[in-house]
Motif scaffolding. Sequence first.
Motif, PDB file in Angstrom:
ATOM      1  N   LEU A 185      48.520  40.507  37.274  1.00 14.93           N
ATOM      2  CA  LEU A 185      48.114  40.792  35.898  1.00 14.93           C
ATOM      3  C   LEU A 185      48.058  39.521  35.057  1.00 14.93           C
ATOM      4  N   ALA A 186      49.103  38.682  35.169  1.00 20.18           N
ATOM      5  CA  ALA A 186      49.119  37.434  34.402  1.00 20.18           C
ATOM      6  C   ALA A 186      48.000  36.501  34.861  1.00 20.18           C
ATOM      7  N   ALA A 187      47.750  36.447  36.172  1.00 14.96           N
ATOM      8  CA  ALA A 187      46.681  35.594  36.689  1.00 14.96           C
ATOM      9  C   ALA A 187      45.324  36.060  36.172  1.00 14.96           C
ATOM     10  N   ALA A 188      45.127  37.374  36.104  1.00 13.27           N
ATOM     11  CA  ALA A 188      43.860  37.914  35.599  1.00 13.27           C
ATOM     12  C   ALA A 188      43.630  37.510  34.148  1.00 13.27           C
ATOM     13  N   HIS A 189      44.688  37.547  33.347  1.00 15.31           N
ATOM     14  CA  HIS A 189      44.548  37.164  31.939  1.00 15.31           C
ATOM     15  C   HIS A 189      44.329  35.659  31.793  1.00 15.31           C
ATOM     16  N   LEU A 190      44.804  34.874  32.752  1.00 13.81           N
ATOM     17  CA  LEU A 190      44.545  33.436  32.705  1.00 13.81           C
ATOM     18  C   LEU A 190      43.083  33.121  33.026  1.00 13.81           C
ATOM     19  N   VAL A 191      42.572  33.693  34.109  1.00 17.61           N
ATOM     20  CA  VAL A 191      41.201  33.364  34.501  1.00 17.61           C
ATOM     21  C   VAL A 191      40.167  34.159  33.701  1.00 17.61           C
ATOM     22  N   GLY A 192      40.610  35.217  33.035  1.00 19.83           N
ATOM     23  CA  GLY A 192      39.684  36.039  32.250  1.00 19.83           C
ATOM     24  C   GLY A 192      40.088  36.111  30.794  1.00 19.83           C
TER      25      GLY A 192
ATOM     26  N   ASP B 289      46.422  45.640  29.590  1.00 20.59           N
ATOM     27  CA  ASP B 289      47.728  44.999  29.761  1.00 20.59           C
ATOM     28  C   ASP B 289      48.548  45.719  30.821  1.00 20.59           C
ATOM     29  N   TRP B 290      47.889  46.399  31.729  1.00 21.49           N
ATOM     30  CA  TRP B 290      48.576  47.061  32.838  1.00 21.49           C
ATOM     31  C   TRP B 290      47.782  46.826  34.120  1.00 21.49           C
ATOM     32  N   LEU B 291      48.490  46.962  35.254  1.00 29.07           N
ATOM     33  CA  LEU B 291      47.910  46.700  36.569  1.00 29.07           C
ATOM     34  C   LEU B 291      47.720  48.018  37.312  1.00 29.07           C
ATOM     35  N   TYR B 292      46.521  48.208  37.890  1.00 29.28           N
ATOM     36  CA  TYR B 292      46.233  49.406  38.688  1.00 29.28           C
ATOM     37  C   TYR B 292      46.494  49.059  40.157  1.00 29.28           C
ATOM     38  N   SER B 293      47.648  49.485  40.679  1.00 24.91           N
ATOM     39  CA  SER B 293      48.045  49.150  42.048  1.00 24.91           C
ATOM     40  C   SER B 293      47.803  50.331  42.973  1.00 24.91           C
ATOM     41  N   PHE B 294      47.288  50.059  44.169  1.00 27.41           N
ATOM     42  CA  PHE B 294      47.041  51.110  45.141  1.00 27.41           C
ATOM     43  C   PHE B 294      46.945  50.470  46.523  1.00 27.41           C
ATOM     44  N   SER B 295      46.779  51.308  47.538  1.00 28.66           N
ATOM     45  CA  SER B 295      46.580  50.822  48.908  1.00 28.66           C
ATOM     46  C   SER B 295      45.538  51.710  49.564  1.00 28.66           C
ATOM     47  N   THR B 296      44.355  51.151  49.832  1.00 27.26           N
ATOM     48  CA  THR B 296      43.300  51.927  50.474  1.00 27.26           C
ATOM     49  C   THR B 296      42.438  50.999  51.313  1.00 27.26           C
ATOM     50  N   GLU B 297      41.796  51.556  52.328  1.00 30.08           N
ATOM     51  CA  GLU B 297      40.971  50.770  53.231  1.00 30.08           C
ATOM     52  C   GLU B 297      39.511  51.202  53.119  1.00 30.08           C
ATOM     53  N   ASN B 298      38.619  50.281  53.510  1.00 26.79           N
ATOM     54  CA  ASN B 298      37.181  50.558  53.624  1.00 26.79           C
ATOM     55  C   ASN B 298      36.527  50.927  52.304  1.00 26.79           C
TER      56      ASN B 298
ATOM     57  N   GLY C   7      44.034  42.618  47.903  1.00 26.31           N
ATOM     58  CA  GLY C   7      44.638  41.649  47.009  1.00 26.31           C
ATOM     59  C   GLY C   7      44.320  41.929  45.551  1.00 26.31           C
ATOM     60  N   CYS C   8      44.279  40.872  44.757  1.00 25.21           N
ATOM     61  CA  CYS C   8      44.133  40.943  43.298  1.00 25.21           C
ATOM     62  C   CYS C   8      42.674  40.721  42.914  1.00 25.21           C
ATOM     63  N   PHE C   9      42.133  41.611  42.077  1.00 23.62           N
ATOM     64  CA  PHE C   9      40.739  41.440  41.670  1.00 23.62           C
ATOM     65  C   PHE C   9      40.459  42.183  40.360  1.00 23.62           C
ATOM     66  N   LEU C  10      39.374  41.794  39.719  1.00 19.78           N
ATOM     67  CA  LEU C  10      38.861  42.507  38.547  1.00 19.78           C
ATOM     68  C   LEU C  10      37.861  43.546  39.025  1.00 19.78           C
ATOM     69  N   TRP C  11      37.864  44.702  38.361  1.00 14.57           N
ATOM     70  CA  TRP C  11      36.904  45.774  38.680  1.00 14.57           C
ATOM     71  C   TRP C  11      36.085  46.075  37.432  1.00 14.57           C
TER      72      TRP C  11
ATOM     73  N   VAL D 281      42.204  45.615  35.992  1.00 16.00           N
ATOM     74  CA  VAL D 281      42.860  44.622  36.834  1.00 16.00           C
ATOM     75  C   VAL D 281      43.494  45.391  37.988  1.00 16.00           C
ATOM     76  N   ASP D 282      42.978  45.201  39.195  1.00 14.77           N
ATOM     77  CA  ASP D 282      43.370  45.994  40.356  1.00 14.77           C
ATOM     78  C   ASP D 282      44.136  45.153  41.369  1.00 14.77           C
ATOM     79  N   TYR D 283      45.021  45.839  42.117  1.00 15.74           N
ATOM     80  CA  TYR D 283      45.698  45.195  43.240  1.00 15.74           C
ATOM     81  C   TYR D 283      45.726  46.173  44.404  1.00 15.74           C
ATOM     82  N   ASN D 284      45.038  45.816  45.486  1.00  8.06           N
ATOM     83  CA  ASN D 284      45.017  46.629  46.699  1.00  8.06           C
ATOM     84  C   ASN D 284      45.958  45.988  47.710  1.00  8.06           C
TER      85      ASN D 284
END
Length: 249
Positions: free
Chosen positions: A118-125, A132-141, A146-150, A159-162
């Motif tokens: 989340l902090a890294a996303a606010h730095l680069v974006g 101000d919250w992170l959407y964390s999940f675990s899914t394939e395909n 990892g960390c990415f903007l959606w 701000v997502d984290y897979n």
Amino acid sequence: HLVGSNLDLPDWLYSFSTENFTPCGCFLWFNTDGSILVDYNSASAGCESHPYAQLICNSSDEPAEGPTMQPTKAPTQAPILPPVSSPTPPITSYLLLERGDGMMCPSDMESVLEDECLAAAHLVGSNLDLPDWLYSFSTENFTPCGCFLWFNTDGSILVDYNSASAGCESHPYAQLICNSSDEPAEGPTMQPTKAPTQAPILPPVSSPTPPITSYLLLERGDGMMCPSDMESVLEDECLAAAHLVGSNL
């Protein structure tokens, strides 16, 4: 918005198609920080129940004057869990890769840790309107790992984290954030992109008022899809139905 008018629901619909992770159809998603998303999974197979998901179904055989809710064992308040922290990451060089490129960070970079995402996303974006919250999940395909903007089609950004480590996929709506820690930087470093990291101007997700019907909010964590004696809520009715069924919560 129809079933959740007293809930703090967003004005946009998070639409996707994935299997073996969430229910299919229209549902509310309760994040661990207390925020709530209105989700629509268009998959028709591999539907899974999830303790964070609460299905919205349509019982249209008997129109109702207002929303009808099945009794629940507990109120549909988001569980009180530790909020997603956003600590200031160590001095490093974060890179925002080209949107739509990459399934995970390349071998010459490191993946951003979940507690730094989340902090890294606010730095680069820093010039983007990020939550101000992170959407964390675990899914394939479906998405990168990892960390990415959606970038949603209505212009909003998540701000997502897979946390998955296999089945990583590139996606045109996703933009990976990676860590080049071999050379600390004074500020965030961004790779040049062909276009600025502004969300594409696309038609917003509409939220039409659905026809008079009886929407039901099922027990949270129960059901992979709407039962056989009910109908699934259509994607173009999902956002309005969510605000309707949440009005009594």
